[in-house]
Design a protein around this motif. Sequence first.
Motif, PDB file in Angstrom:
ATOM      1  N   TYR A 175       0.842  -1.205   0.000  1.00 28.16           N
ATOM      2  CA  TYR A 175       0.000   0.000   0.000  1.00 28.16           C
ATOM      3  C   TYR A 175       0.867   1.241   0.000  1.00 28.16           C
TER       4      TYR A 175
ATOM      5  N   GLY B 271       2.191   1.557  -3.391  1.00 24.70           N
ATOM      6  CA  GLY B 271       1.166   1.617  -4.423  1.00 24.70           C
ATOM      7  C   GLY B 271       0.302   2.866  -4.390  1.00 24.70           C
ATOM      8  N   ARG B 272       0.027   3.366  -3.184  1.00 23.37           N
ATOM      9  CA  ARG B 272      -0.886   4.505  -3.061  1.00 23.37           C
ATOM     10  C   ARG B 272      -0.418   5.743  -3.845  1.00 23.37           C
TER      11      ARG B 272
ATOM     12  N   LEU C 163       1.371   5.753  -6.448  1.00 23.24           N
ATOM     13  CA  LEU C 163       1.217   5.424  -7.866  1.00 23.24           C
ATOM     14  C   LEU C 163      -0.217   5.654  -8.311  1.00 23.24           C
ATOM     15  N   GLU C 164      -1.150   5.243  -7.431  1.00 24.29           N
ATOM     16  CA  GLU C 164      -2.571   5.439  -7.708  1.00 24.29           C
ATOM     17  C   GLU C 164      -2.892   6.921  -7.837  1.00 24.29           C
ATOM     18  N   LEU C 165      -2.375   7.672  -6.860  1.00 23.13           N
ATOM     19  CA  LEU C 165      -2.680   9.104  -6.818  1.00 23.13           C
ATOM     20  C   LEU C 165      -2.167   9.805  -8.063  1.00 23.13           C
TER      21      LEU C 165
ATOM     22  N   LYS D 128      -1.336   8.284 -10.852  1.00 20.14           N
ATOM     23  CA  LYS D 128      -1.593   7.483 -12.055  1.00 20.14           C
ATOM     24  C   LYS D 128      -0.302   7.121 -12.769  1.00 20.14           C
TER      25      LYS D 128
ATOM     26  N   ALA E 163       1.128   3.970 -12.653  1.00 23.95           N
ATOM     27  CA  ALA E 163       1.287   2.573 -13.028  1.00 23.95           C
ATOM     28  C   ALA E 163       0.725   2.340 -14.421  1.00 23.95           C
TER      29      ALA E 163
ATOM     30  N   THR F 163      -1.246  -3.004 -13.801  1.00 16.10           N
ATOM     31  CA  THR F 163      -1.900  -2.860 -12.516  1.00 16.10           C
ATOM     32  C   THR F 163      -0.891  -2.304 -11.517  1.00 16.10           C
ATOM     33  N   VAL F 164      -1.428  -1.683 -10.475  1.00 16.97           N
ATOM     34  CA  VAL F 164      -0.574  -1.096  -9.458  1.00 16.97           C
ATOM     35  C   VAL F 164       0.290  -2.175  -8.829  1.00 16.97           C
ATOM     36  N   ARG F 165      -0.327  -3.328  -8.583  1.00 21.54           N
ATOM     37  CA  ARG F 165       0.405  -4.391  -7.912  1.00 21.54           C
ATOM     38  C   ARG F 165       1.624  -4.863  -8.721  1.00 21.54           C
TER      39      ARG F 165
END
Lengths: 324, 287, 328, 334
Positions: free
Chosen positions: A109, A112-113, A115-117, A119, A121, A124-126
């Motif tokens: 997390y 990854g977080r 990366l999500e914020l 964008k 990735a 997939t983020v994982r």
Amino acid sequence: MSNYKLQVKELNKIFSSGVMFKKDQFQAVKNISFNLRKGEILAIVGESGSGKSTTARMITNLIKPTSGEILYDGTNINNRKFKRLLPEKIQMVFQDPFAALNPNHTIGYAIGRPLELKKKAKGTVRERVLELLTQVGLTPAEDFIDKYPYQISGGQKQRAVIARVLGLEPEVIVADEPTSMLDVSIGIDIMNLMLDLREEKKLSYLLITHNLGSARYMADRIMVVFAGEVVEIGNAEEVINAPKHPYTKLLLHSSPDPWRTEVEEIEIVEFADTTLPKQGCKFQYRCPFVTESCKTVSIPLYGTSNDRQVRCNLYREELVHEQA
Amino acid sequence: MKKLKSILAYLWELIPGTKGVLGLAIIFCFIVIAIFGSYIAPYEKNYIAFEAWLSPSFTHWLGTDSYGQDILSQMIYGTQTSLLVAIVAGSITTCIGVLVGIVAGYKGGWIGEGLMRIVDLFLIIPTLALMIILASFLPSMGVTNTILIIGLLSWLYMARSIRSQTMSERESGYVEAARMAGMGDLEIMFREIMPNIIPVILANLVLVTTQAVLAEAGLSFLGLGDPSAVSWGTILSLAHANNAVLFNAWWWILPPGLAIACLCFGFILVGNGILDRFQANRGNAAL
Amino acid sequence: MGLNAGYILKRVGFALVTLYVAITVNFLLPRLMGGDIADTIASEMALGSPEVAAALREQFGLDNTNLFYQYKQYLVQLFQGNMGVSYVNYPAPVTEVMLSALPWTLGTVLIATILSYGIGWMIGIKGAWKSGSLFDNISLFVSFFLNSVPYFWIGIIMIMIFSFHLDLFPLGKAIPHDFDSLSFMGKITTIIHHAALPVISMIIASLAGHILVLRNNLIRVLSEDYMLLAKAKGLSNRRRKYTYGARNALLPSFTGLMITLGHVIGGALTMEIVFSYPGVGLVTFNAILNHDFPLIQGAFLFIAISVIIANLIADLMYPIIDPRVALQ
Amino acid sequence: MVNLLEINNLCIDYDSPRGKVKAVHNVSFTIKKGEIFGLVGESGCGKSTTAFGISRLLRPPAQISAGSITLNGQELTHLSEAEFDKLRWSHISIVLQSAMNNLNPVIKIQEQLIDAILAHKAMSAEEAINHAKYLLRLVDINEERLANFPHELSGGMRQRVVIAMALALQPDLIIMDEPTTALDVVVQNGIIHKILELQKDFGFSILFITHDLPLMLEICDRIGVMYAGELVEVTKREDLMEQARHPYTQGLLESFPPLKGEKRRLKGISGHPPDLVTPPDGCSFHPRCPYAMLQCKQKEPEKLHDNKGIIACHLYQEGGHRFEQLQTTSEGTK
């Protein structure tokens, strides 16, 4: 466009204590200017309270400078538009890897977080997180992604922190004493990792440290700060092998080095009081070469551009001459 | 569903040691009594046709009061009110306390300082005095008003405690790291910081709930409760007003006090257990 | 050393602001929810005491709708020590009623607080020094229990046992009917005799907080390096316990003391009702029962002022006691 | 020289929820009169625990489970609490880690200095104060500072005060546990020089504990290296600077970036220290050791005493100097 990734111009930071009565003011950083080239490692060396961490925090926009400019690729980082981009341009590795990871989130997390914020990735983020973990040597990555920070060692935490930073694909990384909380044998691994990543990704580092040895090991150039001011800046080997400013000499002399061959006894001015002079050279109370003129007039940085500058009257003749 | 399971697992982790389990068991008993009160209670609510001042017997386990009411029945109905006030007022207090505490602690600067100065200010004035003046000027006192008054006035100390905890978390690197990653303030406050201070929040929740029970009793005793509702506080208040001591009616005095004590004791055990388990900073909290 | 003008000014300033806020709250609350007052006035009119009704109308601004004008009037009157007339004790002014009640409350609360602090201190230290011992565990559980019961309930139980059953103390009141006829020593003993049970009850009720705070503080202090060094120095147990440990544990609890004082005063209000002790609490209780609004307001102000002053004193003493504060 | 302190097979354990932790395991070394002996190692290796064991400051549940400690020939582990209290400070004093909390924040420097004296010596208060003034002068601090509280002094000055305090009763042994760790190098250097100077003047022995191997090499006569609760090597300073024997010591030396010489990549030590609840079989360093052999995984190496000191490594067992052989072969292949 200049070849500087980062330009810092006349940076000042004044802390005032007390919200209602702003009586006590403390200038943590005074007119600090320097440039950071692409792919370069610049070490800022100084004692605690020298303003080195404050500088790092201003560059990463964690605190606002009182005055001065920080330009990234020519754009002021306090520029409204740039602010949102900042995390993807300048990142920070913190001193304390034990605190830098939220104990309530998994490593996956934590990496990854952001990366999500942002964008970041592509797949997939994982997948991207696993890739990043592998990159920083946390292998097999599958073993680490679902772990909580308390389940891994200090060195592994710092690697995870670096992975999180890398995920945002910054070009400048500010590393604030990245190894000082780690055991020495682990610390050297982290330094090696950082050096490898620099080669691989052409990163620029601003390394904050109090240790001249690690500054020499990592950096291309070294900037020595004392009481919020730059006192000497130059090529790392030159600064270490032939220090000019009396303070740099004192620092070198004080650093433990059992293999020291030449006994260059510089006179140590024992000084218990930590107050600073109101005018003139900040180092005058402890300087063995102090003259009358040091006590009254503040001293500029003498020297040629970025390559070698010293804030000391001893070198006025030599360096000004060189400049001419 | 998976999320719910992990939340439950997390909560299970929070349950602390023997002390905590004992505390939870006590609270659970009271909740059961409150929910099934009307089935358990031997007589109807406020039924006053019994003989007055009867001492405990098989027909009236806890005797009767000066109005001829069965005290056991009143106690069981009173559990509902007392628990309701405790839980709802405690929750209101916790929400405000956590909100103010985290915002003041994280934001710092003018907002944080300002908020805390106000808290400090009201903290000096005894809460009960504030409650008295508020309650006495309200046109009428129902259970809702009691809950609101207690809930809205008791969060000060909690806000301080949460704030200082938040401030020490803020110093932690992960908050700066979150800012560096571009997270917004709300996400940092409630998704990064808050999970880390859950033990302190829970301990505080337990403490304010206890205080709500005691405050309800105090207000009722002062004649500021809901005169129509039955609560442990009103039972005690009536006992005192009717000179139960002079009639040696210990069966009227002991049960409500002991009920309050048991419930609060349960809450305090849970809170203490949580703090022990997480070795959380107690600040100056008396737990 | 310790105290400097800036610090004193800051603390006094804060106390004044607090006082101002308390006064303003006192002004605004009845006006924000004042429905009940009009009813009371109407019933007073009907019952035939128009003077009271008129006084009330004026005090709560029912005649003049300009809030700022009312506020000004209120402040001016307050400044002159005029808080209106208590109509339960008509025509005694509120100030007079409160001033005669205050000493009883302050006396018992102060004595109870000091004693309870001292006793809690000793138990807390003893528990922390041997934490985990039987003594520690018992004191911990007793403290939890005491923290769980209402003050006034402890009072009632005390009366039941010591006054009603054992007949050791009077059932209530601060002085007997024949007080005036007593000798000076007799007056003193009878006052002490009457105050003893309320004070003891308050001590028991407020003890737990002090025990727990001190215990927690001392346990934290005991884990500090300087305690280890004190042991390495071969200092006696006594010296390590009191000079090195307890002193450090005591200081942070001192600020807490003032917050507890608020609690204790709250508790004392209910305790006085139980003991029919003629202090602020009993006056407030009677005022509430009789809807004597000026008196309720007066009581609130008097409580607030006492606590603010107590806090100010504590704040000013703090830097003298704790050298670390002096430097900030 | 005469041995001041002899430690034989010292073991210190404590129970954790996960099992017994062997914080210190079979540690033996001696400190001679007037010697500065260093214990070096990374966090959690048991160096501080050893010091606390010697000075009987272990916090429960940690306790000495086996071994003997003798000071001037007197066995310390059998002494009662009261008997040991008499030895404290007058024979063994200690300077603790982290300058900040060594001194009690609410007691003046003077009181903290003299109460150590008065606890052990019959002396008038005036004499004690005079002695305190003398002590402060020893560490170059103005005697007016006696009237100060600790927070009124800088970190370096506080640590000097603590050192002055440690000297108060002229003990035989001063244990210094990371005495300069949190301080800046310039301040550290000043304090280290002061310590060396005082040691020369008074002749006490020092057990110096740090993780900073270069610093240790500058000041200690002999050095013990600890890893995972065990003492793996004891060597004279000169020998260590010339050639460290234990692979761990070698790795440690490789972890400090030098200020001199050609810039080259340092190797450090891969992996991380073992969990002390479940240490690996055989040599506890074998998972990280570049020379690990089969027997390293099976058998705990014996502590070999030779003319250079102590070495616990299979490379040096059975009279064989396997390491030298290895080195020559590896150099040969280069």
